[in-house]
Design a protein around this motif. Sequence first.
Motif, short mmCIF file in Angstrom:
data_model
loop_
_atom_site.label_atom_id
_atom_site.label_comp_id
_atom_site.label_asym_id
_atom_site.label_seq_id
_atom_site.Cartn_x
_atom_site.Cartn_y
_atom_site.Cartn_z
N PHE A 1 12.79 -33.96 -0.40
CA PHE A 1 11.98 -34.77 0.51
C PHE A 1 11.50 -36.03 -0.22
O PHE A 1 11.51 -37.12 0.33
N GLU B 1 5.11 -36.35 9.33
CA GLU B 1 6.46 -35.78 9.08
C GLU B 1 6.35 -34.49 8.27
O GLU B 1 7.02 -33.50 8.55
N GLU B 2 5.48 -34.50 7.27
CA GLU B 2 5.31 -33.30 6.44
C GLU B 2 4.66 -32.17 7.24
O GLU B 2 5.11 -31.03 7.18
N ASP C 1 6.15 -26.20 11.38
CA ASP C 1 7.15 -25.94 12.40
C ASP C 1 6.62 -26.36 13.78
O ASP C 1 6.64 -25.57 14.74
N ASN D 1 7.95 -22.49 0.67
CA ASN D 1 8.49 -22.90 1.97
C ASN D 1 8.18 -21.89 3.07
O ASN D 1 8.98 -21.66 3.96
N HIS E 1 4.76 -31.71 10.41
CA HIS E 1 5.72 -31.25 11.41
C HIS E 1 6.64 -30.19 10.80
O HIS E 1 6.93 -29.16 11.40
N LYS E 2 7.07 -30.45 9.57
CA LYS E 2 7.97 -29.50 8.89
C LYS E 2 7.20 -28.28 8.37
O LYS E 2 7.65 -27.15 8.53
N MET E 3 6.05 -28.52 7.74
CA MET E 3 5.29 -27.41 7.14
C MET E 3 4.86 -26.39 8.19
O MET E 3 4.85 -25.19 7.92
N VAL F 1 9.79 -22.09 6.69
CA VAL F 1 9.79 -23.39 7.37
C VAL F 1 10.69 -24.38 6.62
O VAL F 1 11.14 -24.10 5.51
N GLY F 2 10.93 -25.53 7.22
CA GLY F 2 11.87 -26.49 6.64
C GLY F 2 11.24 -27.49 5.71
O GLY F 2 11.63 -28.67 5.70
N TYR F 3 10.23 -27.07 4.96
CA TYR F 3 9.58 -27.98 3.99
C TYR F 3 9.39 -27.21 2.69
O TYR F 3 8.79 -26.13 2.68
N GLU F 4 9.93 -27.72 1.61
CA GLU F 4 9.74 -27.07 0.31
C GLU F 4 9.60 -28.15 -0.75
O GLU F 4 10.58 -28.80 -1.12
#
Length: 232
Positions: free
Chosen positions: A96, A18-19, A25, A221, A21-23, A212-215
């Motif tokens: 998160f 999951e991480e 993109d 991010n 995938h977000k980190m 990206v959508g992970y911070e």
Amino acid sequence: MDRQLNLKNIVLIGRTFEEYHKMFDLGSSSANEYILDVASGVSSFCAEASAKGYNVTASDQIYTSSPPEIEKKCRDDLGIVIKQLPALADLYVWNFFRDVHALKTHREKAYKSFIKDFKKYGTKRYIPAIYPSTDFKEEQFTISLVSHFLFLYEDHISYDFHRKVIRELLRITSKEIRIFPIVNLKGKKSLHIDRLMHDKEFNHLQISIKKVGYEFMKDGNEMMLIAKSGCN
Ligand SMILES: C[S@@+](CC[C@H](N)C(=O)[O-])C[C@H]1O[C@@H](n2cnc3c(N)ncnc32)[C@H](O)[C@@H]1O
């Protein structure tokens, strides 16, 4: 003085699918790629992604060690990080992960999934590799993912080391290299970023920075995308 995690060495802790995938993109198209996870350690990305049908090879120096040795080092390193985090909590974004306890539980879940898969598949999936050089073939992979190894540890590894790793990844990767995060342990943009972007050796490449959508680390991010010419 800047506050930061005080780490003697690069730690052995791992993130989940999951991480990643977000980190990075990772869209659905990534399922058709041959992905190399660089310095993958005890991340469960390879295990989880493989179960979902992705083609992933994990590579790390730790894979010459036995599962109990890896598990012990990981538990010790996780303990070092978790102990320091409450005093540094304001440097992180608690979305998160709700709190330090949730983070610990998530990291334990990641390394336990990794250990199970490592025991089952061994060197079919987990290749011992000491960067900057590897035994992988030229353009064996289409995409390489580098999580929490380069840039973050700029106090531990030199610019020359970064250069050599990127040179090697360009040899073994056909399309692109993605690196996350681009901040150092202080949460500041790594000094190596500008140097790399102006390095004559790499001026034939398309190097860009993407949000990206992970911070988790505040302002951490963004990822670096290094595309080999004609691939974008
Ligand atoms: C913080 S962990 C990151 C693990 C994974 N990429 C993630 O984000 O979940 C850093 C990893 O770098 C590995 N490492 C450090 N130096 C290395 C080297 N020269 N070659 C291969 N792996 C290395 C460590 O063994 C460790 O597993």
